[in-house]
Write a protein that holds these residues in place. Structure first.
Motif, mmCIF file in Angstrom:
data_model
loop_
_atom_site.group_PDB
_atom_site.id
_atom_site.type_symbol
_atom_site.label_atom_id
_atom_site.label_comp_id
_atom_site.label_asym_id
_atom_site.label_seq_id
_atom_site.Cartn_x
_atom_site.Cartn_y
_atom_site.Cartn_z
ATOM 1 N N GLU C 86 0.841 -1.266 -0.052
ATOM 2 C CA GLU C 86 0.037 0.158 0.003
ATOM 3 C C GLU C 86 0.934 1.217 -0.006
ATOM 4 N N SER C 87 0.766 1.961 -1.114
ATOM 5 C CA SER C 87 1.851 3.128 -1.227
ATOM 6 C C SER C 87 1.131 4.296 -1.843
ATOM 7 N N GLU C 88 -0.260 4.145 -2.536
ATOM 8 C CA GLU C 88 -0.833 5.106 -3.282
ATOM 9 C C GLU C 88 -0.981 6.427 -2.488
ATOM 10 N N PRO C 89 -0.409 7.543 -2.749
ATOM 11 C CA PRO C 89 -0.624 8.513 -1.608
ATOM 12 C C PRO C 89 -2.142 8.703 -1.329
ATOM 13 N N THR C 91 -3.999 6.690 0.513
ATOM 14 C CA THR C 91 -4.390 5.338 0.742
ATOM 15 C C THR C 91 -3.709 4.853 2.250
ATOM 16 N N ARG C 126 4.682 -3.667 2.088
ATOM 17 C CA ARG C 126 5.716 -2.499 1.955
ATOM 18 C C ARG C 126 6.760 -2.420 2.885
#
Lengths: 548, 163, 431
Positions: C86-89, C91, C126
């Motif tokens: 999970e690393s979509e700004p 989110t 992550r």
């Protein structure tokens, strides 16, 4: 087979084939950088974007394959795919990618070795936008990195097509190169302290589409558009890679492999390529020489035939079995025919033998340990080939005279063998040496005949696979050195024997009488990729010859 | 120091046992590369090229491949960072909630710029992209500890509690 | 106000919620037992298909359909991957589940393993979530100890393993094929497709990949049935969603709501309204990659149809809220820095284009912009869009295009005035 249309050409194309390959095969130009026919497909440069009917966005021609549509779904009732390579959509995509590629490219074409053969230049010319929007400071990177003994890397010029990386992974299987970092700082890189040093390293220079990788030996030598090029054959091992020889003002500046699927694919080894460096500083005798005592006397060719015949007449005691005749796998078929004719006429025997000089090992790609390019040719001509690396002193010792063509038994030997050869030659009445350089063996000769180098003459050699290829004259011999077949004509005629014209075609016709695989062929058939001359009966003949 | 550190590390039986365990814990050994690089980064606070060459040989990879991997991922560095790695999230949600002030405060307090390390080697300061705790912005990660809604006062307190 | 549901988040906040015993105490692993003992793999797959479970990673592809792309039968080696990168700004929903209820994800994974007859699952988390990795690894260990993983699970004859693997700091590894390359110990560079993962995934083995939240839905679907599931939320995207709200709201956080909730309600009711009680200026409704909305566009439902009507997407359901203290050029610059930094660098339009966009937007924000810069941004972004190997190019281009289109006047003012018109406005902070 699917029916497709690319621009206005209707093409039946094999299922699963890529758009790019089909287009190239049919002469339709699609720009590309990362694609290379001998490497894996990565679709990274995005230069080959084309418009495919029904696709929501442009697709890379290199990675998009052709399929079959069900009968009801055919485009315009008949096509399985409709591709536009020059539509506004395609052109806009291609121009966009090109602009991106130039964004951080230094545009230092005036001092770039690739200028003139650079795909970036070429496509910019064809597709580029004359007005630049690139008004920002470029990302800078090192301009001269010595990444290997023969390869210099300009990091700024690199467009990250990764051909060189894939070459090292997939072809040389040495894996020296990688991409490092990421984003706009992504670069081709080498592990600290290691070098791009494999037997094929300069192939990365060949396939680099821009001026990022250059050959240390060739860089800054000459602008490529001044080079005079001929198609020829590398002579450094029995592979006989198809090459292009680029020369300028009488000097061979580089060898570049020509893609020949039946011999070398698009590659060649560094050793073969770097013959350009070994050519330097060779002692090139300019004219035929006769020695009496310690004094060498030079002759014009037109006088030399008679002088040679006269010299030989001075040794009436020499019989057929007094002679050692050492031929070479470096001789072309035509030269071998000349040597056979000379042997027949003067020594009353069919020919001498050819030493099989080998070193190193065969590798999985191209390199052969047999270091003479035309051993197979000798076999086809019925000339015996010696055992691998058999010492030549055995052949020479006890003989009273020797004819040695394109071999240097003194210079190539060491230790006791060298001494034995020297002793044998020194005790002879008459030693005739013919070679393209004035070798250590030549120093012990009584007669020296200067031969043209392979790059200075036409001749046919047959590689270990039985492929006959023709060398060409890349440069005019700086001094009047001649192929041995011309010498043979001269020599024979001077002694009153019949001889073919002193030309390549004259002697090649003679060769065709001996090599069945060449019967009924013309010289044109040997171009550009050579001719398989090892038909089944010839193969048997060669086998028997080897047994004998 | 780093050369010595890596020379000791690649001979340390405990470390090598961990490496072997990782290699065996995945269906194929290559999957262990990144976990092993994490181990090295944790031990040495960087992944020196000597270690890259070592692990390449151990896993049957080319050194170039390993270097490509090390330089690709942000969490691996080829230069050692300080004992405490202060990671300020700079991405939009944290910026909206005050990461710029937090970063500026830390820069002033420590006298270093992002990418720098204090002279005593205690603190390195870097900015990072989204840490997936956008509801906790501005967020600060100190080594593996995540702190949320970090005011400048919180930052002072967090730093003062470190050795 | 739409009631907050406690389905996916049913265990969040409970004591010991990460422990297998606590999870089992509230019915955990019963769905797994049901399918292993009573359902065939095919029945299991069909139930998930019938539930029309849409992927929660961002693309919204139906999960059951995706599973059915894998070759059938247990003789064929297959893997699953759980995308926990999970690393979509904007989110941060998966983090909530991983850190609070790892067994619900794990149970979903094992059920998916049964449905597809896969050999195991890589849980790729992550690198920056070390705590989450430890928690999940512990959950995996507990599941092995209870016999929910390993050989002959619960006497069913089904074998299944889970391997936890950490990323190391690369947004691009959230892209499924980059993730697979990363799992293979490589640079996380997206692969050319085709071949697709279902035919050629991790190590070249057929692989199915789903997001954390997608897997966490599976035990609920099995337990309550597809009919129950499709009755929640909107028909185009059944079930609840974990909406993450961040930025300028008073109560940022994760809210589990049926997908049909409106964006306005989400912001003003659930998240407590705008921070600083200032006017709303802009909302990015689905993670930083989707087109931005203006304040007057928030009366839409948070489902694919609703957001499509205003030209944007649900994406990862991470809502980033900006009040009127925010300079939109500065906000876009932040995002352009992000994408330029996270571009893997392999393909030209993304590698060069994201960098170029960053330079243009920075020039504008710093006062050196030109009147033509808006069109330049649109053109450069247009040259990235749809031209790259993976969706990162589009993800960078969409915000660039939408920011300029939605707030063009503000961009032009930067060029016209030769400075940021909002440079004297203090941006509202949360602390």
């Amino acid at each position: 087979m699917p029916l497709i249309r690319i621009d206005d050409q209707e093409i039946e194309a094999p299922q699963g084939e890529t758009i790019l390959r089909v287009a190239l095969k049919h002469g339709i130009a699609i720009p590309y950088y990362c694609y290379h026919p001998a490497l894996s497909i990565v679709g990274q440069c995005r230069m080959c974007l084309v418009e495919v009917k029904g696709a929501p966005k442009p697709l890379t021609a290199c990675s998009t394959t052709i399929g079959t549509l069900p009968p009801g779904k055919k485009i315009e009732g008949k096509y399985d795919m409709v591709v536009s390579t020059k539509s506004e959509t395609a052109r806009k995509a291609q121009r966009g990618v090109l602009e991106f590629l130039l964004l951080n490219h230094p545009l230092d074409c005036p001092i770039c070795d690739q200028a003139g053969e650079c795909q970036l230049q070429e496509y910019s010319y064809t597709f580029g936008d004359p007005a630049s929007r690139l008004e920002f400071e470029k990302v800078h990177a090192p301009k001269r990195v010595d990444i290997g003994p023969h390869v210099v890397f300009d990091v700024e010029r690199c467009i990250k097509c990764t051909r060189c990386i894939r070459f090292c992974q997939e072809i040389s299987k040495t894996g020296e190169l990688t991409l490092s970092e990421r984003g706009v700082y992504t670069r081709v890189d080498i592990f600290p302290g290691r070098e791009l040093d494999n037997p094929y390293s300069v192939c990365t220079v060949d396939i680099c589409p821009v001026g990022a990788l250059t050959s240390r030996e060739f860089r800054f030598k000459e602008r490529v558009w001044f080079l005079k090029s001929v198609n020829s054959v590398c002579q450094e091992c029995s592979r006989g890679c198809s090459v292009r020889v680029d020369a300028y003002k009488g000097e061979v500046l580089r060898l570049v492999p020509r893609d020949n699927p039946q011999v070398n694919g698009p590659w060649m080894c560094d050793y073969g390529r770097l013959v350009t460096e070994r050519m330097k500083g060779l002692d090139l005798a300019g004219r035929p020489l006769l020695r009496s005592g310690a004094v060498w006397q030079g002759y014009e060719w037109k006088e030399f035939g008679a002088a040679l015949v006269e010299k030989m007449a001075g040794f009436p005691a020499l019989k057929s079995d007094s002679w050692a005749v050492v031929l070479s796998g470096r001789l072309s078929l035509e030269e071998m025919a000349g040597a056979q004719a000379v042997s027949q006429a003067f020594f009353e025997r069919s020919a001498g033998s050819v030493p099989d000089v080998a070193w190193g090992e065969d590798d999985e790609l191209l390199i052969r340990k047999e270091r003479r390019p035309n051993l197979m040719g000798a076999r086809l001509m019925g000339i015996p080939v010696g055992e691998q690396n058999a010492p030549l002193s055995g052949l020479l010792t006890g003989k009273k005279a020797a004819l040695i063509l394109r071999e240097d038994p003194v210079g190539d030997a060491q230790g006791a063998e060298k001494a034995a050869v020297e002793t044998a030659l020194a005790s002879m009445d008459l030693v005739i040496v013919a070679d393209s350089a004035f070798t250590d063996t030549a120093r012990l000769a009584h007669v020296f005949i200067p031969l043209a180098g392979w790059h200075e003459m036409e001749g046919v050699t047959v590689n270990f696979l039985g492929v006959a290829q023709k060398t060409a004259r890349a440069v005019v011999p700086p001094r009047d050195r001649r192929p041995f077949y011309e010498v043979a004509s001269l020599w024979l005629t001077a002694a009153g024997h019949e001889a073919p014209e002193p030309t390549f075609p004259g002697w090649h016709a003679k060769v065709k009488e001996s090599v069945p695989g060449l019967a009924g062929t013309s010289i044109k058939d040997l171009l550009p990729n050579g001719l398989q001359v090892l038909d089944a009966p010839a193969k048997d003949k060669v086998k028997k010859g080897e047994g004998a | 120091m780093s050369e010595q550190g890596v020379a000791e590390l690649i001979k340390n039986p405990g470390f090598l046992a961990k490496v072997d365990r990782l290699v065996k814990s995945y269906p194929r050994p290559q999957t262990a590369l990144i976990p092993i690089l994490h181990l090295c980064q944790a031990e040495l606070r960087h992944v020196p090229v000597e270690f890259q060459a070592f692990i390449a040989e151990r896993l049957g990879l080319t050194p170039a491949h390993v270097r490509g991997v090390v330089t690709f991922y942000e969490m691996f560095s080829e230069e050692p960072h300080g004992r405490y790695l202060l990671q300020v999230c700079k991405t939009l949600p944290c910026m909206l909630t005050g990461s710029e002030a937090l970063l500026e405060h830390l820069q002033n307090k420590l006298g270093i710029k992002p990418g720098g390390t204090t002279q005593d080697g205690r603190f390195s300061l870097i900015t990072v992209e989204c840490l997936a705790c956008c509801d906790g912005g501005p967020s600060l990660m100190v080594n593996e500890a995540l702190h949320k809604r970090v005011s400048t006062g919180d930052a002072d307190r967090i730093l003062s509690e470190l050795e | 106000m739409t009631e907050v549901l406690k389905l996916l988040t049913r265990n969040v906040g409970k004591p010991n919620s990460t422990h297998v015993d606590a999870y089992m105490g509230s019915g955990g692993y019963e769905s797994l037992m049901t399918v292993l003992h009573k359902w065939t793999p095919e029945q299991t797959l069909n139930e998930v298909k019938a539930a029309n479970l849409k992927g929660r990673g961002g693309a919204g592809f139906p999960a059951g359909l995706k599973w059915s792309f894998l070759p059938k039968g247990k003789e064929v080696l297959k893997y699953l991957v759980c995308n926990a990168d999970e690393s979509e700004p904007g989110t941060f929903k998966d983090r909530l589940l991983i850190e609070n209820d790892p067994h619900s994800i794990l149970e979903g994974i094992i059920i998916a393993g049964w449905a597809t007859q896969a050999a195991g699952c890589f849980f790729y988390i992550r690198g920056e979530m070390p705590a989450g990795a430890r928690i999940f690894q512990k959950a995996v260990d507990q599941a092995y100890a209870k016999g929910f993983l390993g050989k002959n699970i619960l006497g069913s004859g089904f074998n299944f393993d889970v391997w936890v693997s950490r990323g190391a700091g690369a947004y691009i590894c959230g892209e499924e094929t980059a993730l697979m390359d990363s799992l293979e110990g490589k640079r996380g560079q997206p692969r050319l497709k085709p071949p697709f993962p279902a035919g050629y995934g991790v190590y070249g083995v057929p692989t199915n990949i789903n997001n954390v939240e997608s897997y966490a839905n599976v035990p609920l679907i099995i337990r309550n049935g597809a009919g129950w599931y499709t009755a929640i939320g909107s028909p185009s995207a059944p079930g609840t969603r974990l909406f993450g709200i961040s930025g300028h709201v008073k109560r940022p956080g994760v809210f589990e709501l049926p997908s049909g909730v409106t964006l306005r309600e989400l912001i003003y009711e659930h998240a407590g309204g705008i921070l600083g009680d200032r006017p709303l200026k802009a909302v990015i409704p689905g993670g930083s990659s989707v087109p931005v909305l203006r304040a007057d566009q928030i009366d839409v439902t948070m489902d694919p149809d609703g957001l499509k009507s205003v030209g944007t997407m649900v994406g990862s359901a991470g809502v980033i809220v900006m009040n009127d203290s925010v300079c939109m050029v500065k906000a876009l610059l932040n995002l352009m820095e992000f994408y330029a930094h996270e571009s893997c660098g392999q393909c030209t339009p993304c590698r060069e284009g994201t960098h170029w966009l960053e330079l243009i937007v920075r020039r504008l924000e710093e006062g050196g912009g030109r009147p033509s810069d808006c069109d330049l941004i649109l053109d450069v972004a247009g040259n990235i869009m749809g031209r790259t190997i993976c969706p990162l190019g589009d993800a960078a281009a969409m915000p660039a295009i939408s920011f300029v289109q939605q707030f063009r006047e503000e961009f032009e003012a930067h060029a016209r005035e030769g400075r940021c018109p909002m440079r004297d406005v203090r941006m509202t902070a949360a602390i």
